[in-house]
Design a protein around this motif. Structure first.
Motif, short mmCIF file in Angstrom:
data_model
loop_
_atom_site.label_atom_id
_atom_site.label_comp_id
_atom_site.label_asym_id
_atom_site.label_seq_id
_atom_site.Cartn_x
_atom_site.Cartn_y
_atom_site.Cartn_z
N LEU A 1 -0.84 -2.98 -2.82
CA LEU A 1 -0.31 -2.68 -1.38
C LEU A 1 0.23 -0.93 -1.18
CD1 LEU A 1 2.45 -5.39 -1.84
CD2 LEU A 1 1.35 -5.33 0.06
N VAL A 2 -0.02 -1.04 0.37
CA VAL A 2 0.25 0.36 0.84
C VAL A 2 0.81 0.44 1.82
CG1 VAL A 2 -2.14 0.64 2.51
CG2 VAL A 2 -1.72 2.76 1.61
N ASN B 1 9.52 -0.60 5.26
CA ASN B 1 8.33 -1.13 5.48
C ASN B 1 8.44 -1.45 2.95
OD1 ASN B 1 7.46 -2.16 7.26
ND2 ASN B 1 5.72 -0.58 8.12
N GLU B 2 8.19 -0.52 3.14
CA GLU B 2 8.33 0.31 1.57
C GLU B 2 10.15 -0.51 0.58
OE1 GLU B 2 9.53 3.66 -1.65
OE2 GLU B 2 8.99 4.36 0.25
N GLN C 1 0.20 -4.14 -6.82
CA GLN C 1 0.16 -2.07 -7.20
C GLN C 1 1.01 -1.22 -6.31
OE1 GLN C 1 -3.41 -1.45 -8.40
NE2 GLN C 1 -3.73 -3.40 -8.76
N LEU C 2 1.70 -0.67 -6.20
CA LEU C 2 1.95 -0.47 -4.86
C LEU C 2 2.07 1.68 -4.83
CD1 LEU C 2 3.71 0.23 -1.83
CD2 LEU C 2 5.74 1.04 -3.15
N VAL D 1 -3.81 -4.86 1.42
CA VAL D 1 -2.88 -5.28 2.61
C VAL D 1 -1.45 -4.06 2.61
CG1 VAL D 1 -0.82 -6.74 2.63
CG2 VAL D 1 -3.06 -7.46 1.03
N MET D 2 -1.32 -4.18 4.03
CA MET D 2 -0.22 -3.56 4.34
C MET D 2 0.69 -4.28 5.20
SD MET D 2 0.19 -0.66 7.23
CE MET D 2 2.07 0.61 7.82
N ILE D 3 2.35 -4.15 4.57
CA ILE D 3 2.79 -5.59 4.73
C ILE D 3 3.97 -4.50 6.14
CG2 ILE D 3 5.23 -5.94 4.86
CD1 ILE D 3 2.88 -7.91 3.34
N THR D 4 4.05 -4.44 6.89
CA THR D 4 4.49 -4.08 8.56
C THR D 4 4.94 -4.59 9.25
OG1 THR D 4 3.80 -1.88 9.68
CG2 THR D 4 2.51 -3.82 9.52
#
Length: 259
Positions: free
Chosen positions: A146-147, A154-155, A166-167, A186-189
């Motif tokens: 994850l980024v 988001n974080e 993994q972040l 993946v980016m969660i946004t």
């Protein structure tokens, strides 16, 4: 008699000082001729600082509209997601804009304007891998990279709902290239940002943009305990939506499914 006079004088000075301290931002903005606006400048389509030093985006245009309604100029106050609340509480700005998500933690320290839009969390991934990241169970795995930008909602979402993955934290301007370069999965946004980047960057796809993993709302951040200022901003926003000005600005920026 002298003691009584001194006491009355102190009470009077205290009343004056309190009145000065409680002056609404509505009055001070008009008196100073400028609206101080905190914004991160790293979150398209809401707020972006261009290389030429000019800001652009949905909330940038709306902040200019708000300033115009008051007959004042905009003073941009650069901030980051990690320093947004400290800068705001330090009195550096009259309003903060730029795709700010409503949260209870922020609500403890400041007011929010009326809600702009509903905008929940979804995954943004490489298009060919959409099937792999449909659910949180698929994302919350040790092998998933994850980024996210540091310091925002988001974080916080990832820490709460995908702690096994993994972040990596990355700046919000070039973060999308990390996905395209396969340095992250993946980016969660927010759905609005995912849809915008999907339109801007071929190869990236918003996963289920109308089915949020977490419900969210966007609003402007306002100083606490200043109801006169909040009332003005809310009424200005209401009229902007009623006359179509807000929808016009959003339509110029925001991608929608199928476009």
């Amino acid at each position: 008699m002298q003691r009584l006079t001194l006491t009355l004088a102190l009470l009077a000075s205290g009343t004056i000082a309190h009145a000065q301290e409680s002056t609404s931002h509505l009055d001070s903005v008009q008196q100073q001729g400028q609206l101080a606006v905190c914004t991160t400048g790293d979150y398209k389509p809401y707020s972006f600082l261009r290389p030429d030093g000019e800001y652009e985006g949905i909330d940038i245009e709306m902040a200019r509209n708000l300033a115009k309604s008051l007959g004042v100029k905009v003073q941009w106050v650069p901030t980051s997601w990690k320093t947004l609340m400290p800068d705001f509480l330090a009195g550096k700005c009259d309003i903060a804009v730029g795709g700010i998500s409503v949260s209870l933690e922020r609500q403890k320290k400041a007011f929010f304007s009326n809600i702009l839009d509903i905008d929940g969390k979804i995954p943004l991934v490489r298009c060919e891998e959409q099937a792999q990241y449909q659910t949180l169970d698929q994302i919350n795995r040790p092998e998933v990279r994850l980024v996210e930008p540091a310091g925002g909602t988001n974080e916080a979402f990832v820490h709460a709902y995908a702690p096994k993955a993994q972040l990596a934290l990355h700046d919000n301007v070039t973060i999308f290239q990390q996905l395209l370069d396969k340095k992250a999965d993946v980016m969660i946004t927010d759905a609005s940002e995912a849809l915008y980047q999907q339109k801007r960057l071929p190869g990236l796809c918003a996963v289920n943009p109308s089915k949020y993993m977490q419900y969210g709302e966007k609003a402007y951040l306002l100083p606490r305990d200043d109801m006169a200022w909040k009332s003005y901003v809310d009424q200005w926003l209401h009229l902007s939506k009623a006359n179509g000005a807000y929808q016009k600005v959003v339509g110029e920026w925001l991608a929608v499914p199928g476009e």
